[in-house]
Every structure is written in structure tokens, then in C-alpha cells.
Design a protein around this motif. Structure first.
Motif, short mmCIF file in Angstrom:
data_model
loop_
_atom_site.label_atom_id
_atom_site.label_comp_id
_atom_site.label_asym_id
_atom_site.label_seq_id
_atom_site.Cartn_x
_atom_site.Cartn_y
_atom_site.Cartn_z
N ILE A 174 7.62 -4.06 20.06
CA ILE A 174 6.39 -5.12 19.88
C ILE A 174 5.12 -3.86 19.78
N GLU A 175 4.40 -4.02 18.80
CA GLU A 175 3.23 -3.43 18.35
C GLU A 175 2.30 -4.47 18.32
N VAL A 176 0.87 -4.18 18.97
CA VAL A 176 0.02 -5.02 19.28
C VAL A 176 -1.29 -4.47 18.39
N ASP A 177 -1.84 -5.07 17.33
CA ASP A 177 -2.90 -4.81 16.61
C ASP A 177 -4.02 -5.06 17.24
N GLY A 178 -5.00 -4.09 17.30
CA GLY A 178 -6.25 -4.24 17.93
C GLY A 178 -7.44 -5.19 17.02
N TYR A 179 -8.59 -5.41 17.65
CA TYR A 179 -9.29 -6.28 16.92
C TYR A 179 -9.85 -5.98 15.82
N GLU A 180 -10.09 -4.59 15.59
CA GLU A 180 -10.52 -3.92 14.45
C GLU A 180 -9.46 -3.49 13.26
N TYR A 181 -8.37 -3.87 13.76
CA TYR A 181 -7.22 -3.31 13.00
C TYR A 181 -7.31 -3.34 11.18
N HIS A 182 -7.76 -4.67 11.13
CA HIS A 182 -7.59 -4.75 9.42
C HIS A 182 -8.71 -4.32 8.68
N ALA A 183 -9.81 -3.47 9.66
CA ALA A 183 -10.94 -2.95 8.73
C ALA A 183 -10.46 -1.66 8.27
N ASP A 184 -9.15 -1.03 8.44
CA ASP A 184 -8.63 0.20 7.95
C ASP A 184 -7.38 -0.35 7.20
N PRO A 185 -7.40 -0.34 5.89
CA PRO A 185 -6.37 -0.49 4.99
C PRO A 185 -5.25 0.34 4.87
N HIS A 186 -5.90 1.66 5.03
CA HIS A 186 -4.91 2.87 5.20
C HIS A 186 -3.99 2.72 6.24
N GLN A 187 -4.62 2.18 7.62
CA GLN A 187 -3.43 2.18 8.39
C GLN A 187 -2.56 0.84 8.57
N PHE A 188 -3.10 0.01 7.85
CA PHE A 188 -2.29 -1.23 7.57
C PHE A 188 -0.91 -0.84 6.81
N GLU A 189 -1.35 -0.04 5.53
CA GLU A 189 -0.18 0.37 4.79
C GLU A 189 0.79 1.28 5.77
N ARG A 190 0.18 2.14 6.42
CA ARG A 190 1.00 3.12 7.35
C ARG A 190 1.91 2.39 8.20
N ASP A 191 1.33 1.29 8.88
CA ASP A 191 1.98 0.56 9.84
C ASP A 191 3.09 -0.37 9.48
N ARG A 192 3.15 -0.83 8.02
CA ARG A 192 3.74 -1.48 7.46
C ARG A 192 5.15 -0.68 6.93
N LEU A 193 4.79 0.41 6.61
CA LEU A 193 6.14 1.38 6.28
C LEU A 193 6.68 1.83 7.53
N ARG A 194 5.87 1.97 8.46
CA ARG A 194 6.63 2.45 9.86
C ARG A 194 7.50 1.42 10.19
N ASP A 195 7.07 0.11 10.24
CA ASP A 195 7.98 -0.98 10.42
C ASP A 195 9.14 -1.13 9.90
N LEU A 196 8.96 -0.84 8.62
CA LEU A 196 10.22 -0.80 7.59
C LEU A 196 11.28 0.51 7.78
N GLN A 197 10.72 1.58 8.39
CA GLN A 197 11.51 2.56 8.67
C GLN A 197 12.18 2.33 9.94
N ALA A 198 11.56 1.66 11.04
CA ALA A 198 12.15 1.23 12.20
C ALA A 198 13.30 0.19 11.97
N ARG A 199 13.13 -0.61 11.12
CA ARG A 199 14.21 -1.50 10.82
C ARG A 199 15.25 -0.96 10.32
N ALA A 200 15.05 0.08 9.39
CA ALA A 200 16.07 0.74 8.78
C ALA A 200 17.14 1.51 9.67
N LEU A 201 16.35 1.86 10.62
CA LEU A 201 17.08 2.54 11.94
C LEU A 201 17.74 1.43 13.05
N GLY A 202 17.62 0.27 12.62
CA GLY A 202 18.29 -0.78 13.55
C GLY A 202 17.51 -1.44 14.59
#
Length: 272
Positions: free
Chosen positions: A204-232
């Protein structure tokens, strides 16, 4: 911490009576209560607290000191004189309150009032934040609240200074159950550190109030979620608003995932 509200006697330690009277006359200070003065730019919440006969304390003061506090419109005030100290809507601490020296209580005093005033969940959120942000050490926290009642001591057993946000603490507390193993800030190879791990594979990841102000962080976290799913692993990402304002809609959905035992599924071993 300058709130813009001062005791008259405190100001007279650094300026003459004539200079202070001149500052009042030309508008640099205004009297908001007998013995208390405020600048034109003074914090409105502090002005309110002093105007009604008290000082800012508890969660309202702790927010000013840098703690993460559950959003609320309530102003936390404690009486600064014996005549108003027992106001039914105001905060009190366990034991004798200290003498008022400032318009905003210092961190330890505000914390002791929070220990008596706030619900357990909100109190633990503040303690987690104080520890994680280095505003208080674990030994100092124990020292300040060592003589508090058993209910406070039980709340302190839930404190985890590794939690990096108040929303993370809220999810951890709300997901607690005897049969669930919940860990905070878990490092996963090839993924990185995640906010919460439930069982062996539910993230469970919890995004902060200002999370969507950083589009690069948004992209990095989505890639990280995909990596986690690939690992089961099964990553779940919650927004600030979902935790603070929509929890009643979120919790049954999380419960359904747990009923499917997704958290018990072992991740893929990539290094046999």
C-alpha cells in the motif's frame, strides 16, 4: 516562533514603555486583550485564541511547530487564567498546566494537551510525525508522557516514527487486525522502499497532498508499481483525499482484496 502576538510585559523587556505606546499609537501593535498585543500581520488563529482568553495549544500549536496534523477546523485553545482554564470546549493536559509564557504553547506543552484532548488515532499521527521529522526523539517523547494515564501509554505502543506521512499512519492504524502482519517502510529489491507491506505481497502506497504537482514522480511511481506487479506483489495506491475524506468507500474494497488472500501470495523469487 513569531506568531505576531505578544505579552505586553515581554515586549517591555526589549523596548521602553514610551516606545511601546508609540508603536500602539501608530498601528504597529494593537491590543487584543488586556496585557496582549498583536501586529497587523499576526497569525489569525493565534489572535483568536488569545482574544477569547487563552493561548494556542494541542493540535493547532503542534501544526505550527511542524507536525503533521489531521485536517480540522477546530481551534485548540487552553485557558491562560484560572477563571477560564476549565472552559468545557478547551484543551487540558493531565496534571497541573504550566504557566503561560507565550501566545503559542511550546511543543512539549502542546503535546501533553494533545495526549488528553485528541482521539487515539490523531494523537498517534502527531507522535509519528514528530519522530519522523526529527522534532522529538523517542526518549523525549517517553519523558514528556511517562506519567500519563494508561490510555496514553497504550496509544504510545502504536507509534512508529518510520511512517513518513500522516496519511500513511492513518492507513496503518485503520488496517490493524490480529491476523494481519503490517510493516512500515519496507525495502524491496528492484522496487525500492514502500510505505506499507501487508502480509508477504500486498503493498500500500499513500500519495501525499501535493503528489500530482510532480508529473515526473507520478511517472516514476507508476513504473515502480508495474515492476512490483511483475515480481508478484500486489500494489495498491491510495490518494490523500481517499484516506482523509473517502475512507468509508475505500475500506470495504481493501477488505475484499484481503478476503481473496492476495496478501498471502508469495512474491516471485528472482534469485533461486
Amino acid at each position: 516562533m513569531d506568531s505576531g502576538v505578544f505579552k505586553r510585559g515581554k515586549l517591555l523587556e526589549s523596548m521602553s514603555r514610551a516606545d511601546l505606546d508609540g508603536a500602539i499609537a501608530d498601528g504597529r501593535f494593537r491590543q487584543i486583550r488586556h496585557g496582549w498585543l498583536a501586529t497587523p500581520s499576526a497569525d489569525p488563529d493565534v489572535v483568536r485564541a488569545v482574544s477569547v482568553g487563552g493561548v494556542l495549544t494541542c493540535a493547532s500549536a503542534l501544526r505550527r511547530h511542524g507536525a503533521w496534523v489531521v485536517p480540522t477546523t477546530k481551534l485548540h485553545v487552553r485557558g491562560s487564567t484560572s477563571s477560564v482554564r476549565n472552559h468545557p470546549a478547551w484543551c487540558r493536559q493531565h496534571g497541573r498546566p504550566p504557566t503561560v509564557t507565550d501566545a503559542v504553547d511550546d511543543l512539549p506543552t502542546a503535546l501533553r494537551h494533545a495526549a488528553r484532548c485528541l482521539p487515539t488515532e490523531e494523537f498517534v499521527v502527531i507522535c509519528d510525525s514528530l519522530l519522523n521529522r526529527g522534532l522529538l526523539t523517542p526518549s523525549a517523547l517517553d519523558a514528556e508522557l511517562g506519567g500519563a494515564p494508561r490510555s496514553v501509554q497504550q496509544a504510545l505502543t502504536l507509534v512508529d516514527g518510520r511512517s513518513e506521512s500522516g496519511t500513511e499512519t492513518l492507513v496503518r492504524l485503520r488496517m490493524r487486525a490480529p491476523h494481519l502482519n503490517i510493516r512500515t517502510q519496507v525495502a524491496i529489491p528492484e522496487v525500492g522502499r514502500v510505505d506499507l507491506m501487508i502480509g508477504s505481497s500486498m503493498i500500500i502506497e499513500v500519495d501525499g497532498y501535493e503528489y500530482h504537482a510532480d508529473p515526473h514522480q507520478f511517472e516514476r511511481d507508476r513504473l515502480r508499481d508495474l515492476q512490483a506487479r511483475a515480481l508478484g506483489y500486489d500494489p495498491v495506491r491510495l490518494t490523500y483525499r481517499q484516506v482523509i475524506y473517502q475512507w468509508d468507500r475505500v475500506v470495504p474494497l481493501l477488505g475484499e482484496l484481503l478476503r481473496r488472500d492476495l496478501h498471502r501470495r508469495p512474491p516471485i523469487d528472482t534469485h533461486p
